[in-house]
Design a protein around this motif. Structure first.
Motif, PDB file in Angstrom:
ATOM      1  N   LEU A  33      -7.277  -7.925   0.049  1.00 44.25           N
ATOM      2  CA  LEU A  33      -7.463  -6.702   0.816  1.00 44.25           C
ATOM      3  C   LEU A  33      -6.458  -6.709   1.950  1.00 44.25           C
ATOM      4  O   LEU A  33      -6.510  -7.554   2.837  1.00 44.25           O
ATOM      5  CB  LEU A  33      -8.892  -6.594   1.356  1.00 44.25           C
ATOM      6  N   SER A  34      -5.538  -5.779   1.901  1.00 38.91           N
ATOM      7  CA  SER A  34      -4.450  -5.701   2.870  1.00 38.91           C
ATOM      8  C   SER A  34      -4.519  -4.361   3.593  1.00 38.91           C
ATOM      9  O   SER A  34      -5.507  -3.637   3.484  1.00 38.91           O
ATOM     10  CB  SER A  34      -3.110  -5.857   2.132  1.00 38.91           C
ATOM     11  N   GLY A  35      -3.475  -4.062   4.303  1.00 41.79           N
ATOM     12  CA  GLY A  35      -3.380  -2.783   4.993  1.00 41.79           C
ATOM     13  C   GLY A  35      -2.315  -1.920   4.349  1.00 41.79           C
ATOM     14  O   GLY A  35      -1.426  -2.409   3.654  1.00 41.79           O
ATOM     15  N   ILE A  36      -2.426  -0.638   4.591  1.00 37.25           N
ATOM     16  CA  ILE A  36      -1.449   0.327   4.074  1.00 37.25           C
ATOM     17  C   ILE A  36      -0.051  -0.080   4.539  1.00 37.25           C
ATOM     18  O   ILE A  36       0.137  -0.517   5.673  1.00 37.25           O
ATOM     19  CB  ILE A  36      -1.770   1.743   4.589  1.00 37.25           C
ATOM     20  N   THR A  68      -3.681  -6.229  -5.111  1.00 45.15           N
ATOM     21  CA  THR A  68      -3.729  -5.979  -3.671  1.00 45.15           C
ATOM     22  C   THR A  68      -4.282  -4.593  -3.453  1.00 45.15           C
ATOM     23  O   THR A  68      -3.760  -3.616  -4.000  1.00 45.15           O
ATOM     24  CB  THR A  68      -2.326  -6.087  -3.049  1.00 45.15           C
ATOM     25  N   LEU A  69      -5.343  -4.512  -2.679  1.00 46.48           N
ATOM     26  CA  LEU A  69      -5.907  -3.229  -2.285  1.00 46.48           C
ATOM     27  C   LEU A  69      -5.505  -2.995  -0.839  1.00 46.48           C
ATOM     28  O   LEU A  69      -5.804  -3.803   0.034  1.00 46.48           O
ATOM     29  CB  LEU A  69      -7.433  -3.234  -2.433  1.00 46.48           C
ATOM     30  N   GLN A 106      -6.155   7.872   6.155  1.00 47.28           N
ATOM     31  CA  GLN A 106      -7.143   8.171   5.130  1.00 47.28           C
ATOM     32  C   GLN A 106      -8.210   7.086   5.200  1.00 47.28           C
ATOM     33  O   GLN A 106      -8.178   6.104   4.459  1.00 47.28           O
ATOM     34  CB  GLN A 106      -6.481   8.214   3.752  1.00 47.28           C
ATOM     35  N   PRO A 107      -9.160   7.263   6.140  1.00 49.88           N
ATOM     36  CA  PRO A 107     -10.169   6.226   6.334  1.00 49.88           C
ATOM     37  C   PRO A 107     -11.042   6.039   5.099  1.00 49.88           C
ATOM     38  O   PRO A 107     -11.229   6.965   4.307  1.00 49.88           O
ATOM     39  CB  PRO A 107     -10.990   6.746   7.517  1.00 49.88           C
ATOM     40  N   TYR A 130      -2.657  -1.256  -4.946  1.00 45.80           N
ATOM     41  CA  TYR A 130      -3.246   0.075  -4.936  1.00 45.80           C
ATOM     42  C   TYR A 130      -3.557   0.445  -3.494  1.00 45.80           C
ATOM     43  O   TYR A 130      -4.104  -0.377  -2.753  1.00 45.80           O
ATOM     44  CB  TYR A 130      -4.578   0.099  -5.713  1.00 45.80           C
ATOM     45  N   ASP A 131      -3.245   1.680  -3.129  1.00 43.93           N
ATOM     46  CA  ASP A 131      -3.694   2.198  -1.843  1.00 43.93           C
ATOM     47  C   ASP A 131      -5.102   2.742  -2.060  1.00 43.93           C
ATOM     48  O   ASP A 131      -5.340   3.466  -3.030  1.00 43.93           O
ATOM     49  CB  ASP A 131      -2.779   3.317  -1.346  1.00 43.93           C
ATOM     50  N   ILE A 132      -6.026   2.377  -1.165  1.00 44.76           N
ATOM     51  CA  ILE A 132      -7.390   2.882  -1.276  1.00 44.76           C
ATOM     52  C   ILE A 132      -7.737   3.643  -0.004  1.00 44.76           C
ATOM     53  O   ILE A 132      -7.304   3.278   1.088  1.00 44.76           O
ATOM     54  CB  ILE A 132      -8.421   1.768  -1.566  1.00 44.76           C
TER      55      ILE A 132
END
Length: 168
Positions: A33-36, A68-69, A106-107, A130-132
Protein backbone atom coordinates in the motif's frame (compact mmCIF):
# COMPACT_ATOMS: atom_id res chain seq x y z
CA UNK A 1 5.84 9.70 4.97
CA UNK A 2 8.26 9.64 7.81
CA UNK A 3 9.30 12.69 9.79
CA UNK A 4 12.81 14.00 9.79
CA UNK A 5 15.76 13.32 7.61
CA UNK A 6 16.83 9.89 6.52
CA UNK A 7 13.33 8.56 5.84
CA UNK A 8 14.29 7.49 2.30
CA UNK A 9 17.16 5.38 3.65
CA UNK A 10 14.84 3.82 6.25
CA UNK A 11 12.28 3.06 3.53
CA UNK A 12 15.01 1.54 1.37
CA UNK A 13 16.26 -0.66 4.22
CA UNK A 14 12.72 -1.77 5.14
CA UNK A 15 11.92 -2.59 1.51
CA UNK A 16 15.12 -4.60 1.18
CA UNK A 17 14.30 -6.50 4.38
CA UNK A 18 10.86 -7.36 3.01
CA UNK A 19 12.34 -8.33 -0.37
CA UNK A 20 14.89 -10.59 1.35
CA UNK A 21 12.09 -12.22 3.38
CA UNK A 22 9.99 -12.77 0.24
CA UNK A 23 12.90 -14.61 -1.36
CA UNK A 24 13.93 -16.53 1.78
CA UNK A 25 10.40 -17.82 2.38
CA UNK A 26 9.44 -18.37 -1.26
CA UNK A 27 6.49 -16.03 -0.93
CA UNK A 28 4.56 -15.85 -4.18
CA UNK A 29 2.79 -12.53 -3.71
CA UNK A 30 3.29 -9.23 -1.93
CA UNK A 31 0.84 -6.35 -1.73
CA UNK A 32 2.24 -2.90 -1.01
CA UNK A 33 0.00 0.00 0.00
CA UNK A 34 1.69 3.14 -1.26
CA UNK A 35 0.72 6.68 -2.10
CA UNK A 36 -0.39 8.20 -5.37
CA UNK A 37 2.46 9.10 -7.66
CA UNK A 38 1.25 12.25 -9.39
CA UNK A 39 2.53 13.26 -12.81
CA UNK A 40 5.34 15.73 -12.38
CA UNK A 41 5.09 18.79 -14.61
CA UNK A 42 8.07 20.79 -13.37
CA UNK A 43 11.35 19.33 -12.17
CA UNK A 44 11.86 16.03 -10.47
CA UNK A 45 9.46 14.14 -8.22
CA UNK A 46 9.65 14.97 -4.52
CA UNK A 47 11.84 12.95 -2.18
CA UNK A 48 8.73 11.19 -0.80
CA UNK A 49 7.48 10.18 -4.24
CA UNK A 50 10.96 9.05 -5.27
CA UNK A 51 11.12 6.91 -2.12
CA UNK A 52 7.71 5.34 -2.83
CA UNK A 53 8.85 4.38 -6.32
CA UNK A 54 12.12 3.01 -5.01
CA UNK A 55 10.26 0.74 -2.57
CA UNK A 56 8.15 -0.59 -5.47
CA UNK A 57 11.30 -1.21 -7.52
CA UNK A 58 13.08 -3.05 -4.69
CA UNK A 59 10.06 -5.29 -4.04
CA UNK A 60 9.73 -5.99 -7.76
CA UNK A 61 13.28 -7.38 -7.93
CA UNK A 62 12.00 -10.53 -6.21
CA UNK A 63 10.39 -13.51 -7.95
CA UNK A 64 7.12 -12.69 -6.13
CA UNK A 65 4.17 -11.07 -7.86
CA UNK A 66 4.09 -7.57 -6.39
CA UNK A 67 0.89 -5.55 -6.51
CA UNK A 68 1.14 -1.93 -5.44
CA UNK A 69 -2.03 -0.14 -4.47
CA UNK A 70 -1.55 3.63 -4.54
CA UNK A 71 -3.96 5.73 -2.51
CA UNK A 72 -4.07 9.52 -2.25
CA UNK A 73 -5.90 10.17 1.01
CA UNK A 74 -7.08 7.38 3.31
CA UNK A 75 -10.12 8.53 5.26
CA UNK A 76 -10.45 6.92 8.66
CA UNK A 77 -9.03 6.88 12.13
CA UNK A 78 -5.35 6.02 12.26
CA UNK A 79 -4.60 7.23 8.74
CA UNK A 80 -1.92 9.93 8.79
CA UNK A 81 -3.71 11.82 6.00
CA UNK A 82 -6.99 11.70 7.88
CA UNK A 83 -5.39 12.74 11.17
CA UNK A 84 -3.85 15.79 9.46
CA UNK A 85 -7.24 16.76 8.03
CA UNK A 86 -8.84 16.29 11.44
CA UNK A 87 -6.18 18.24 13.30
CA UNK A 88 -6.12 21.12 10.82
CA UNK A 89 -9.92 21.37 10.90
CA UNK A 90 -10.24 21.15 14.68
CA UNK A 91 -7.24 23.24 15.72
CA UNK A 92 -7.31 26.01 13.13
CA UNK A 93 -10.68 27.80 13.06
CA UNK A 94 -9.40 30.01 10.23
CA UNK A 95 -7.46 28.21 7.55
CA UNK A 96 -5.54 29.78 4.70
CA UNK A 97 -5.74 27.65 1.60
CA UNK A 98 -2.57 27.83 -0.51
CA UNK A 99 -2.91 27.37 -4.26
CA UNK A 100 -1.48 23.82 -4.14
CA UNK A 101 -4.66 22.80 -2.30
CA UNK A 102 -6.58 23.46 -5.51
CA UNK A 103 -5.25 20.16 -6.85
CA UNK A 104 -7.80 17.35 -6.88
CA UNK A 105 -7.61 14.38 -4.55
CA UNK A 106 -9.64 11.20 -4.64
CA UNK A 107 -10.05 10.14 -1.02
CA UNK A 108 -10.80 6.53 -0.17
CA UNK A 109 -12.30 5.16 3.02
CA UNK A 110 -9.96 2.92 5.00
CA UNK A 111 -12.51 0.10 4.80
CA UNK A 112 -12.49 0.35 0.99
CA UNK A 113 -8.69 0.35 0.90
CA UNK A 114 -8.68 -2.78 3.06
CA UNK A 115 -11.18 -4.40 0.66
CA UNK A 116 -8.83 -3.58 -2.24
CA UNK A 117 -5.87 -5.02 -0.31
CA UNK A 118 -7.76 -8.27 0.36
CA UNK A 119 -8.82 -8.47 -3.29
CA UNK A 120 -5.20 -7.99 -4.40
CA UNK A 121 -4.24 -11.15 -2.52
CA UNK A 122 -6.04 -13.33 -5.06
CA UNK A 123 -6.25 -11.14 -8.18
CA UNK A 124 -5.07 -13.09 -11.19
CA UNK A 125 -2.66 -10.49 -12.53
CA UNK A 126 1.06 -10.02 -12.77
CA UNK A 127 3.17 -7.46 -10.95
CA UNK A 128 1.88 -3.93 -11.43
CA UNK A 129 0.46 -0.89 -9.66
CA UNK A 130 -3.11 0.36 -9.33
CA UNK A 131 -4.35 3.75 -8.21
CA UNK A 132 -7.22 3.33 -5.75
CA UNK A 133 -9.66 5.98 -4.66
CA UNK A 134 -13.25 6.62 -3.74
CA UNK A 135 -15.95 7.85 -6.12
CA UNK A 136 -15.37 11.58 -5.54
CA UNK A 137 -12.62 13.80 -6.93
CA UNK A 138 -12.40 17.20 -5.27
CA UNK A 139 -9.86 19.89 -4.45
CA UNK A 140 -8.00 19.26 -1.21
CA UNK A 141 -9.41 22.46 0.29
CA UNK A 142 -12.95 21.21 -0.41
CA UNK A 143 -12.09 17.95 1.36
CA UNK A 144 -11.10 19.97 4.44
CA UNK A 145 -14.41 21.86 4.21
CA UNK A 146 -16.39 18.62 3.81
CA UNK A 147 -14.71 17.09 6.85
CA UNK A 148 -15.40 20.20 8.94
CA UNK A 149 -19.10 20.15 8.01
CA UNK A 150 -19.45 16.43 8.75
CA UNK A 151 -17.59 16.77 12.06
CA UNK A 152 -19.57 19.88 13.04
CA UNK A 153 -16.41 21.98 13.28
CA UNK A 154 -16.93 25.68 12.51
CA UNK A 155 -14.24 26.77 10.07
CA UNK A 156 -13.51 29.68 7.78
CA UNK A 157 -11.16 29.56 4.82
CA UNK A 158 -9.36 32.20 2.86
CA UNK A 159 -7.60 31.62 -0.46
CA UNK A 160 -3.97 32.69 -0.65
CA UNK A 161 -2.27 33.41 -3.94
CA UNK A 162 1.49 33.51 -3.82
CA UNK A 163 3.14 35.98 -6.09
CA UNK A 164 6.72 35.76 -7.35
CA UNK A 165 8.94 38.32 -5.74
CA UNK A 166 10.77 40.77 -7.89
CA UNK A 167 14.24 42.05 -7.29
CA UNK A 168 15.48 45.48 -8.18
Amino acid sequence: MRRGSGFAEKDRMAAQNVADALVAHGTGRAVYLSGIVPPVEHGEPSEHITSRLEVEKILSTTPATVLTLRAAVLMGSGSTSFEIIRQVSERMPVQTVPTWMNSDVQPIAVVDAVTALVGALTAEVGSRSYDIGGPDRLPYGDLLDRYAVMAGVPRRTSSVTCCPTTTR
